[in-house]
Design a protein around this motif. Sequence first.
Motif, PDB file in Angstrom:
ATOM      1  N   LEU A   1       4.014   8.528  -0.963  1.00 60.28           N
ATOM      2  CA  LEU A   1       2.626   8.547  -0.494  1.00 60.28           C
ATOM      3  C   LEU A   1       2.510   8.564   1.028  1.00 60.28           C
ATOM      4  O   LEU A   1       1.395   8.555   1.569  1.00 60.28           O
ATOM      5  N   ASP A   2       3.643   8.550   1.726  1.00 60.72           N
ATOM      6  CA  ASP A   2       3.657   8.484   3.197  1.00 60.72           C
ATOM      7  C   ASP A   2       2.889   7.268   3.705  1.00 60.72           C
ATOM      8  O   ASP A   2       2.089   7.363   4.652  1.00 60.72           O
ATOM      9  N   LEU A   3       3.146   6.123   3.088  1.00 59.41           N
ATOM     10  CA  LEU A   3       2.507   4.868   3.471  1.00 59.41           C
ATOM     11  C   LEU A   3       3.560   3.884   3.973  1.00 59.41           C
ATOM     12  O   LEU A   3       4.712   3.946   3.541  1.00 59.41           O
ATOM     13  N   PRO A   4       3.158   2.945   4.833  1.00 61.53           N
ATOM     14  CA  PRO A   4       4.081   1.855   5.138  1.00 61.53           C
ATOM     15  C   PRO A   4       4.192   0.957   3.900  1.00 61.53           C
ATOM     16  O   PRO A   4       3.251   0.867   3.103  1.00 61.53           O
ATOM     17  N   LEU A   5       5.303   0.303   3.744  1.00 64.97           N
ATOM     18  CA  LEU A   5       5.541  -0.517   2.550  1.00 64.97           C
ATOM     19  C   LEU A   5       4.498  -1.618   2.372  1.00 64.97           C
ATOM     20  O   LEU A   5       4.115  -1.929   1.245  1.00 64.97           O
ATOM     21  N   TRP A   6       4.003  -2.179   3.450  1.00 64.52           N
ATOM     22  CA  TRP A   6       3.040  -3.270   3.333  1.00 64.52           C
ATOM     23  C   TRP A   6       1.737  -2.838   2.662  1.00 64.52           C
ATOM     24  O   TRP A   6       0.978  -3.677   2.181  1.00 64.52           O
ATOM     25  N   MET A   7       1.484  -1.534   2.600  1.00 65.32           N
ATOM     26  CA  MET A   7       0.259  -1.048   1.958  1.00 65.32           C
ATOM     27  C   MET A   7       0.400  -0.889   0.443  1.00 65.32           C
ATOM     28  O   MET A   7      -0.589  -0.636  -0.248  1.00 65.32           O
ATOM     29  N   VAL A   8       1.613  -1.040  -0.080  1.00 62.99           N
ATOM     30  CA  VAL A   8       1.834  -1.005  -1.528  1.00 62.99           C
ATOM     31  C   VAL A   8       1.884  -2.450  -2.013  1.00 62.99           C
ATOM     32  O   VAL A   8       2.719  -3.228  -1.540  1.00 62.99           O
ATOM     33  N   PRO A   9       1.006  -2.845  -2.930  1.00 60.30           N
ATOM     34  CA  PRO A   9       1.016  -4.227  -3.411  1.00 60.30           C
ATOM     35  C   PRO A   9       2.388  -4.613  -3.981  1.00 60.30           C
ATOM     36  O   PRO A   9       3.121  -3.749  -4.482  1.00 60.30           O
ATOM     37  N   PRO A  10       2.730  -5.887  -3.929  1.00 60.56           N
ATOM     38  CA  PRO A  10       4.036  -6.344  -4.413  1.00 60.56           C
ATOM     39  C   PRO A  10       4.072  -6.438  -5.947  1.00 60.56           C
ATOM     40  O   PRO A  10       4.205  -7.521  -6.524  1.00 60.56           O
ATOM     41  N   PHE A  11       3.974  -5.299  -6.612  1.00 61.71           N
ATOM     42  CA  PHE A  11       3.935  -5.275  -8.072  1.00 61.71           C
ATOM     43  C   PHE A  11       5.155  -5.938  -8.695  1.00 61.71           C
ATOM     44  O   PHE A  11       5.068  -6.527  -9.770  1.00 61.71           O
ATOM     45  N   GLU A  12       6.299  -5.824  -8.048  1.00 62.56           N
ATOM     46  CA  GLU A  12       7.537  -6.382  -8.584  1.00 62.56           C
ATOM     47  C   GLU A  12       7.487  -7.901  -8.723  1.00 62.56           C
ATOM     48  O   GLU A  12       8.255  -8.481  -9.476  1.00 62.56           O
TER      49      GLU A  12
END
Length: 125
Positions: A29-40
Amino acid sequence: MKPVKQTKLYSADGIHNGNCLAACIASLLDLPLWMVPPFEDMFGRGDHTSRMIEWLNHMFKLELVWEDGHPVDELPEFYIAVGRSPRGVHHAVIYSKGEMVHDPHYSNDGIAEVDSVKYLAPLGA
């Protein structure tokens, strides 16, 4: 596709799971990792994959499609390949045209073989 490294590593006696899949999603998605919720690290209501799918549907109008095996001819340019890493754990990396192009793990060791693939597609396509 902008490569993003994971920030959490799996450990059998650790308090969280690794975030290689989130790093792969961020990369696609060309996003920084902090913008993806911590689903794990989300436990309780359903599994973390269903939450990731809901987020992708709602925020980006995308669905996460997955298939067993490695059908190279039917995949987009960049996709997620899942398999066992040399460390013996399930791991997600980015492939293109049947070859690994990004490993979110700092070792860059990749996976031994592709067990399944995941890719993003427009919702309802």
